[in-house]
Scaffold this active site. Structure first.
Site, mmCIF file in Angstrom:
data_model
loop_
_atom_site.group_PDB
_atom_site.id
_atom_site.type_symbol
_atom_site.label_atom_id
_atom_site.label_comp_id
_atom_site.label_asym_id
_atom_site.label_seq_id
_atom_site.Cartn_x
_atom_site.Cartn_y
_atom_site.Cartn_z
ATOM 1 N N ARG A 149 -2.491 -3.901 11.090
ATOM 2 C CA ARG A 149 -2.775 -3.477 9.710
ATOM 3 C C ARG A 149 -4.218 -3.802 9.324
ATOM 4 O O ARG A 149 -4.886 -3.012 8.667
ATOM 5 C CB ARG A 149 -1.788 -4.143 8.747
ATOM 6 N N LYS B 261 -5.169 -3.315 2.833
ATOM 7 C CA LYS B 261 -5.167 -4.586 2.105
ATOM 8 C C LYS B 261 -6.616 -4.878 1.734
ATOM 9 O O LYS B 261 -7.249 -5.801 2.262
ATOM 10 C CB LYS B 261 -4.519 -5.703 2.948
ATOM 11 N N GLU C 61 5.537 0.001 -6.077
ATOM 12 C CA GLU C 61 5.788 -1.366 -5.608
ATOM 13 C C GLU C 61 5.482 -2.376 -6.706
ATOM 14 O O GLU C 61 5.023 -2.022 -7.797
ATOM 15 C CB GLU C 61 5.030 -1.676 -4.321
HETATM 16 C C1 LIG Z 1 0.627 -7.856 1.297
HETATM 17 C C2 LIG Z 1 1.292 -6.883 0.400
HETATM 18 C C3 LIG Z 1 2.654 -6.552 0.507
HETATM 19 C C4 LIG Z 1 3.591 -7.257 1.451
HETATM 20 O O1 LIG Z 1 3.264 -7.107 2.791
HETATM 21 P P1 LIG Z 1 3.858 -8.131 3.862
HETATM 22 O O2 LIG Z 1 3.244 -7.658 5.149
HETATM 23 O O3 LIG Z 1 5.328 -7.987 3.844
HETATM 24 O O4 LIG Z 1 3.401 -9.471 3.464
HETATM 25 C C5 LIG Z 1 3.153 -5.561 -0.311
HETATM 26 N N1 LIG Z 1 2.377 -4.949 -1.229
HETATM 27 C C6 LIG Z 1 1.081 -5.242 -1.379
HETATM 28 C C7 LIG Z 1 0.285 -4.515 -2.389
HETATM 29 C C8 LIG Z 1 0.504 -6.233 -0.578
HETATM 30 O O5 LIG Z 1 -0.767 -6.552 -0.742
#
Ligand SMILES: *Cc1c(COP(=O)(O)O)cnc(C)c1O
Length: 350
Positions: A93, A195, A231
């Site tokens: 990722r 991210k 989300e």
């Molecule tokens: C990091 C994150 C998640 C969760 O991802 P994981 O890999 O399960 O920790 C979900 N939504 C957003 C916006 C994030 O930044």
């Protein structure tokens, strides 16, 4: 806690109170730092004492937000080992996030080596089994100086770690959330699926307003179709109704969570539950049997009450639902090696 002036390391770890850990930063012994110029291959970096960085005021990250991050956890397990949960997914990722922000992506092998190095060196900061975890925060920053809007000439790949407890005050108390129609987290074809650090700066104001009104967090709607949800601030969203688990499909503005992927896999392969990835409407959320969110920090956290501008919905009488509980326990059990790991999700380090 004593902070040493020169290294910032938290002084004596045997004075750490493992029972009072929260999700906050505790300086540790060391951090990992590697640098690379644009167009060059990444070379392995070094462990240096945890401490401040020195950066050009014209650094790309400071001026134009050229930065991405990751979040993962290391655990002490009942087999007396230290493991990380699916770090290959985080490596992949971060690679994708880096490409979206025009940064030289860190190869998977180097990423995993770096995580191993920094966790090993800070082993004594990993909480005992069941008391929490060592949060691992990889960062990739445009650290070189740049004036016009363009990619920075050089990059820093850094990993720091911190012992942490639960993300929300109570891990298991169902959350009280607000569906906001005043702010979007991400736009179609934007950077919601990376991210990218900038995504989080813009979520602070909606979060602040929600907290002032007594909510734990907000649920964001899809920017192109406000009938659909996307989300929670930094966690993915699921609803369970009948025998179907549903979550928004990865449409480009949703972060592809590792926990999201694990929950889908467990439901389909172990629990015999049908999983649908599709459009998830506000009505489906308000009328679900169970609603929960997932993420490395929150694991699987129940949602008990949801407000819209027009009304309120209570889910499972505000209690944690049975599937939510089952998924949460299963993931924690895998991470602590209390059960088999047929999928090879835990990555032993020590
Ligand atoms: C990091 C994150 C998640 C969760 O991802 P994981 O890999 O399960 O920790 C979900 N939504 C957003 C916006 C994030 O930044």
């Amino acid at each position: 806690m004593e902070i040493l002036e020169d290294t910032m390391e938290t002084e004596i770890t045997d004075k750490m109170n493992w029972d009072e850990l929260t999700f906050s930063i505790t300086p540790t012994r060391s951090m990992y730092v590697a640098t690379s110029n644009m167009g060059e291959e990444w070379q392995r970096g070094d462990l240096v004492p945890y401490g401040n960085l020195s950066l050009s005021p014209a650094a790309g990250v400071l001026n134009y937000g050229q930065g991405v991050f990751e979040g993962m956890k290391a655990f002490h397990t009942i087999k007396d080992r230290v493991v990380i949960f699916r770090p290959d997914m985080n490596a992949k990722r971060m690679y994708n996030s880096a490409e979206r922000l025009c940064m030289p992506a860190v190869p998977k092998e180097l990423f995993l080596h770096a995580v191993e190095d920094v966790v090993r060196d800070n082993e004594d900061y990993i909480p005992p089994v069941g008391k929490g975890s060592l949060y691992i925060r990889p960062l990739l920053l445009g650290s070189g100086a740049v004036l016009g809007v363009k990619p920075a000439p050089s990059y820093t790949f850094l990993i720091y770690v911190s012992p942490v407890g639960p993300y929300f005050k109570s891990d298991i108390k169902p959350l009280y959330l607000k569906i906001t129609k005043y702010f979007h987290r991400a736009a179609p074809k934007g950077t919601g699926n990376a991210k990218a650090i900038g995504n989080y700066a813009s979520s602070l104001y909606p979060q602040k307003l929600a907290k002032e009104r007594g909510y734990d967090e907000v649920i964001y709607l899809n920017a192109a179709n406000e009938n659909n949800v996307e989300e929670v601030g930094s966690a993915n969203l699921f609803v369970f109704k009948g025998n179907v688990l549903k979550t928004p499909r990865l449409c480009g503005s949703i972060l592809p969570g590792v926990t999201r992927n694990s929950v889908i896999y467990l439901c389909e392969n172990e629990f015999g539950i049908t999983v649908e990835e599709g459009d998830l409407t506000v009505n489906e959320v308000l009328n679900a049997d169970e609603v929960f969110c997932t993420g490395t920090a929150v694991v699987v956290t129940p949602i008990g009450k949801i407000d819209t501008d027009d009304g309120r919905s209570q889910i499972q009488d505000g209690e944690m639902g049975p599937l939510t509980k089952k998924l949460r326990s299963k993931i924690l059990a895998i991470q602590r090696e209390e059960c088999d790991d047929p999928y090879g999700w835990v990555y032993p380090l020590l």
